[in-house]
Design an enzyme around this catalytic site. Structure first.
Site, PDB file in Angstrom:
ATOM      1  N   GLU A  48       6.126   0.281  -3.206  1.00  0.00           N
ATOM      2  CA  GLU A  48       6.791   1.380  -2.859  1.00  0.00           C
ATOM      3  C   GLU A  48       8.457   1.714  -3.782  1.00  0.00           C
ATOM      4  OE1 GLU A  48       7.957  -0.108   1.573  1.00  0.00           O
ATOM      5  OE2 GLU A  48       7.703   1.536   1.765  1.00  0.00           O
ATOM      6  N   LYS A 121       3.873   8.867   4.540  1.00  0.00           N
ATOM      7  CA  LYS A 121       3.806   7.055   5.452  1.00  0.00           C
ATOM      8  C   LYS A 121       3.584   7.426   6.789  1.00  0.00           C
ATOM      9  CE  LYS A 121       6.526   2.706   5.766  1.00  0.00           C
ATOM     10  NZ  LYS A 121       7.477   2.450   4.221  1.00  0.00           N
ATOM     11  N   CYS A 158       3.186   0.429   3.446  1.00  0.00           N
ATOM     12  CA  CYS A 158       3.471  -1.059   3.542  1.00  0.00           C
ATOM     13  C   CYS A 158       3.234  -1.084   5.277  1.00  0.00           C
ATOM     14  CB  CYS A 158       5.260  -1.393   3.724  1.00  0.00           C
ATOM     15  SG  CYS A 158       5.919  -2.848   3.577  1.00  0.00           S
TER      16      CYS A 158
END
Lengths: 296, 296
Positions: A48, A121, A158
């Site tokens: 990331e 995300k 994540c």
């Protein structure tokens, strides 16, 4: 996925440290991509926000200067690398979409350098030293599968890894391999007491996504100390039965690599036929925040 | 759950073998409930369909004779035991609801012997030696939390354990402890090659439910050989961080017990605030069977 596949892509995950020199980080990532390609990798996934130190340890407006438009210099360097090395690249970028509008964005490049797909995300954390809600607008592209020449892949990022909904939706779109570019680490005052449990929970959640959905799961994680955080590395690849095929160390820069035989997916899903039996007639409550009222 | 709780119930799981003598199985379960109560248990959970051998190894109409109405003799014996021992009992019964209409049903009894709640298994498996679709109509009560004097609990049953949706919905209804009465085992010709992986996946899935939802998870499993199946025991209790607190053996009858400090739930959920960040605006696809059309 309307027909069985015979693809068996070699997947490599790059686990690396980052300095404050952005160009050096990008150059390092390009070197690792080249090294992975040389050892046979066909899909390479970076951690990331690989091009900078993790920018969210404080709420600092100056950090927005690390962001780039997409396409931008870093995405173009990755596109060129994908074409040059003939690999699919899964990358994670700090996206400047407009003035005051930023995302934590994954871009997938196919082997011809073209953009195969983009994911923003969806689940944004906000915890001490992970102040992401200050920086990133939650994604507005939903969950998706991205067709590449090496297989149909999904990218979550994540914090998404803690949400079974994200994995399920990405798999229902047809993704055969789920990638989770990650930057997660220990706080120094918590590591001795909670560190092993935290790391284990993190890996367990993603193994469960592999099992529940019958897909491969690959998570490259950042490594090394940055400010107060000790990123815990331990990048891994899991097969559709949830077995860890390969796992990196907690301390070192590494490239971990494994073959993902996509034909395994049909075998596993017919032996563990969970997708057959989902009770979609009874899942409406998943679209609610909580069901306290209905319980009374 | 509108206020924090200070309850810390002692939870016991009964892992036992079953013979073809139904009364003997019920008597054994009642003995184990009494034993658990004597060692301080406040909630006792029995394994799936504890009163008989696992009835679904073949498609045999005679097996329907094992079912009972609810209330019926077995549920009444359990109700009396709950009152006598002053424990909450989580039980699993082969329910005869009407002629030709059978369910795999959990009944929860409170300490006064009253029925606190009922759940009917929502996800029904059908695999070699687990021909449950022949016997059980899928549940029509949905996922629910059941208020008891020892805490708000949820019950899912065996195959439900592979579906993150079931755990999530039960937790969103406010359940603090999820129980999974289970009857899962190895096939003799698979055990050596796949046995450890299968057991590990099974435990991993339920640990992930604890983590994703910040709840305790308790799974009592059948043990011993019945026909071709070797039930693998290994009943366990997991805390809201996903750590296994206690785990039974693979071979022996056992009662495993642990305290479930329900105040831990608020601590874990504020440190791992997943419920805060669910993207309920983007989960609509979970109500679909597959999303292939939308991916094209």
């Amino acid at each position: 996925m309307t027909r069985a596949t015979t693809q068996k892509p070699q997947v490599a995950l790059v686990q690396m440290t980052c300095s404050t020199d952005k160009q050096a980080n990008v150059d390092k990532a390009l070197d690792r991509i080249q090294a992975a390609a040389k050892q046979g990798a066909e899909i390479v996934c970076l951690q990331e926000l690989f091009s900078t130190p993790y920018p969210c340890q404080s709420e600092d407006h100056a950090q927005f200067d690390l962001a780039e438009p997409i396409p931008g210099p870093t995405s173009e360097a990755l596109s060129a690398a994908a074409k040059r090395e003939q690999v699919v690249i899964v990358s994670s970028l700090f996206e400047r979409r407009s003035a005051g509008l930023y995302h934590n964005t994954a871009v997938v490049f196919d082997v011809d350098g073209s953009t195969a797909g983009v994911y923003r995300k969806m689940h944004i954390p906000d915890d001490p030293l992970y102040y992401e809600k200050f920086y990133f607008t939650p994604g507005d592209l939903g969950f998706r599968a991205i067709e590449t020449s090496k297989g149909k892949i999904g990218v979550c990022i994540c914090w998404d890894q803690w949400f079974p909904e994200a994995a399920r939706l990405t798999a229902l779109h047809g993704a055969q391999i789920l990638f989770y570019p990650t930057a997660i680490g220990w706080l120094p005052n918590e590591k001795s007491e909670y560190g092993p449990s935290q790391h284990n929970a993190w890996e367990t959640m993603m193994r469960s996504h592999a099992i529940a959905n019958g897909v491969f799961v690959c998570a490259p994680n950042r490594v090394g100390h940055e400010g107060e955080l000790e990123f815990w590395g331990a990048s891994f690849i899991v097969d559709p039965n949830g077995n860890v095929v390969v796992r990196a160390s907690h301390e070192r820069e590494e490239i971990v690599q494994a073959e993902c035989d996509l034909a395994r997916i049909d075998v596993v899903r017919t032996h563990w036929p969970f997708l057959r039996d989902r009770r979609i007639d009874a899942y409406g409550g998943l679209l609610k925040r909580f069901l306290d009222d209905e319980s009374r």
